[in-house]
Motif scaffolding. Sequence first.
Motif, short mmCIF file in Angstrom:
data_model
loop_
_atom_site.label_atom_id
_atom_site.label_comp_id
_atom_site.label_asym_id
_atom_site.label_seq_id
_atom_site.Cartn_x
_atom_site.Cartn_y
_atom_site.Cartn_z
N GLY A 32 0.81 -1.21 0.00
CA GLY A 32 0.00 0.00 0.00
C GLY A 32 0.84 1.26 0.00
O GLY A 32 2.08 1.21 0.02
N PRO A 33 0.20 2.42 -0.01
CA PRO A 33 0.91 3.70 -0.01
C PRO A 33 1.71 3.89 1.29
O PRO A 33 1.40 3.32 2.34
N TYR A 60 2.60 3.73 -7.37
CA TYR A 60 1.43 3.64 -8.22
C TYR A 60 0.51 4.85 -7.94
O TYR A 60 0.54 5.43 -6.85
N PRO A 61 -0.34 5.22 -8.90
CA PRO A 61 -1.30 6.30 -8.62
C PRO A 61 -2.19 5.95 -7.42
O PRO A 61 -2.56 4.79 -7.23
N LYS A 84 -5.38 10.99 -6.15
CA LYS A 84 -4.77 10.56 -7.42
C LYS A 84 -3.25 10.62 -7.35
O LYS A 84 -2.55 9.67 -7.68
N THR A 85 -2.77 11.75 -6.89
CA THR A 85 -1.32 11.96 -6.89
C THR A 85 -0.80 12.03 -5.46
O THR A 85 -1.56 12.22 -4.50
N ASP A 86 0.52 11.88 -5.33
CA ASP A 86 1.15 12.03 -4.02
C ASP A 86 0.85 13.40 -3.46
O ASP A 86 0.78 14.40 -4.19
N ILE A 115 -4.37 2.38 -6.87
CA ILE A 115 -5.27 1.86 -7.90
C ILE A 115 -5.10 0.36 -8.10
O ILE A 115 -5.92 -0.26 -8.79
N ARG A 116 -4.04 -0.23 -7.52
CA ARG A 116 -3.86 -1.68 -7.62
C ARG A 116 -4.32 -2.39 -6.34
O ARG A 116 -3.93 -3.52 -6.06
N PHE A 117 -5.15 -1.70 -5.57
CA PHE A 117 -5.81 -2.25 -4.39
C PHE A 117 -4.86 -2.52 -3.23
O PHE A 117 -5.25 -3.18 -2.26
#
Length: 676
Positions: A32-33, A60-61, A84-86, A115-117
């Motif tokens: 994840g982020p 990833y976005p 959407k963005t950092d 966006i890749r869960f």
Amino acid sequence: MKTLKYIALSLLVAASTTACKDDPELQTTDIGPEMTVVSVDASGVYGGKVDFEVAMTDRYPLSTLKAQIFFDDEMVAEEVIRTKTDGTYKGAVTLPFYKNIPDGEATLRLVGQNIRFGQTTVERPLAVSRPKPAYLNFVLNDVEYRMEPTGNDYEYAVTDDFPQKPQGYISTPELDDAGSVVTFGYDTETAGIVADSTDPIPYANSNAGEFTITFNLKTFEGSPFIKLLFDGTEMTMLDNDNYYIVTTLTQNQAYTLTGVADFADWNVDLDFFERKNASNPEELSFLPMTGMYKVTANFKHSYLKIEAMKSATELATLNDDGSGAIWAIGGTEVGKPTLKNAYGWSPEDGGMCLARVADKKYQLTLVAGISINASSFDFKFFHQKTWGGEFGGDDITTASDIVKINDSGNLGLVEGKTLDLGGIYRFTVDVTGGNTAAVLTVEKVGEQQLPPADITVNGTQMTQIDVDNYQLELDLTQGQTLTLGGGDAFTPAWINPDFFEAVSATSVKLVPVAGKYRITANLATKVIDALVLKADGSGLATLGDDGHGAVYFIGYGIGSPAAADQPGWTTEKGVCVPESAPGIYKMTAQAGLEGSTTLGQRFRVSGWSGKFFKNRGWDGLGTFSLAPGTEAFLSIAGDGNIEIASGVTLDEGATYCLTLDVTAGNDKPVLSMVKK
């Protein structure tokens, strides 16, 4: 509520596919982020905001940032921010305001997703508490009454002069720096006060005047509410106006109803109950056969209604052996306790239960001019309080010389006959010979004095039709002044502008062309209206081949005196529009919401589907066309019905003028509509 430790975890989203080899593969990640909590509130109050700020980066976005509040393991609130963005994202999530929840510790969970869960979760403890504002507001008809703390835990109160039923809601002041405000209204499904509602709370006192209204911010309890006791057992509140109890009633046994201050003035259905003790009007003697019944106290009509029951939740029906119940359903010319409560052919609302006075014998008693129209009525008997089993023309007969039964089983007056105004008439249905061989008897069993009002027009007394309605037929000229008199200085609340223009509080002048008119006055609604008659007075006017007379709107979208009175496809309720000038028929009205009962709001803001006819029947005109500019308001459907134009909604409260022009012939009617 439990405190969970700080967690940073990754969620693996597994995706299994059975797609063809050319289908794109779902791309996922278990990472994840990266999330950094910049700031987050450590505490909050119920109904208030919890602020958070989170920095997020990812290869990833990004997709979303969710802020979730958990009480123990249950998520009770969530706020979703699209990402959407950092970057750094700020937001707030609202703490729900529940009753009886103690102060304690909740969990704030922040969930970032790409966006890749891939997900990352951070949890922080959150101290939560119930606010204790310095005051509350009781809002009644847009007036705020300040409620002060009483000293009891979370209880607030206000004492003032209130109506007997002060139907309002509760509002807090601002609970936090974000300006959060919580309102409390009534929920009919749970029969209690709930947060985040402004639906009126059905506070009710025994009488109007000075009394105290209370509300507890923790338990959501309030007072006063009417407590009705039927034979010592508390009745259940169905809605703002109705309280009921289902119980066994025994023939000739005495019962009492307590909790209604003016019960001595209430209507009691004399087919079911009799007041034998004038000094104790709360005591009632039950008349029909013993059985299970639903007793409903209706405050709107000051009426005690009785209905036979099959079980605690099911209304009784007529059984094959003649036991059970028989129901009367009919038009607007019959209703209990008065014609104000006539719902027409709506069985759920207007069905009347006959009293089972003996084995296989059922009784309905009505008073001409009060609960049944003395000059015209149409109703029939059913096996249940719904459509279905009924007494058709082959199932019931009568030897009455006043009431006839047609081939469909509908009851009406014999031609040339009327009921005596104030006469008490008893309709008895005997099914001794079987449910398909019923016998109806109708007898006058007494008289009741109607309260006269002596309404006059230009000194001529109007004819009393029933307890509220009066009429007078006059030949009038355009612009002629009419002066109203009598009725304790009767002053109209609404005058139909298609027929009359107010000159003073008690005088009007005629708007349409000269002719014979039936002027009507309703003392209950204080409405002055009219109908156009044939020149010889033999009936309602129709649209003649020369374009003169009257037209009638039948369908949905237009009603009179309010939108709620739309005729639907009931021809005899068609809205009469007079001739304002040769060949011109004009209707001026305000727009209102569907079901509006506001006098004058006769045009629905949307949902029209109807036509103008030459009479209160199906004698139609030619295909309607629209005058230039009218397409901004109206359209003509494929079936020829008049409708509101697609995407258009009339402005609620605004006044519109609708005109039908037949000067080019009845087969070439032209409609125009303008906003005044």
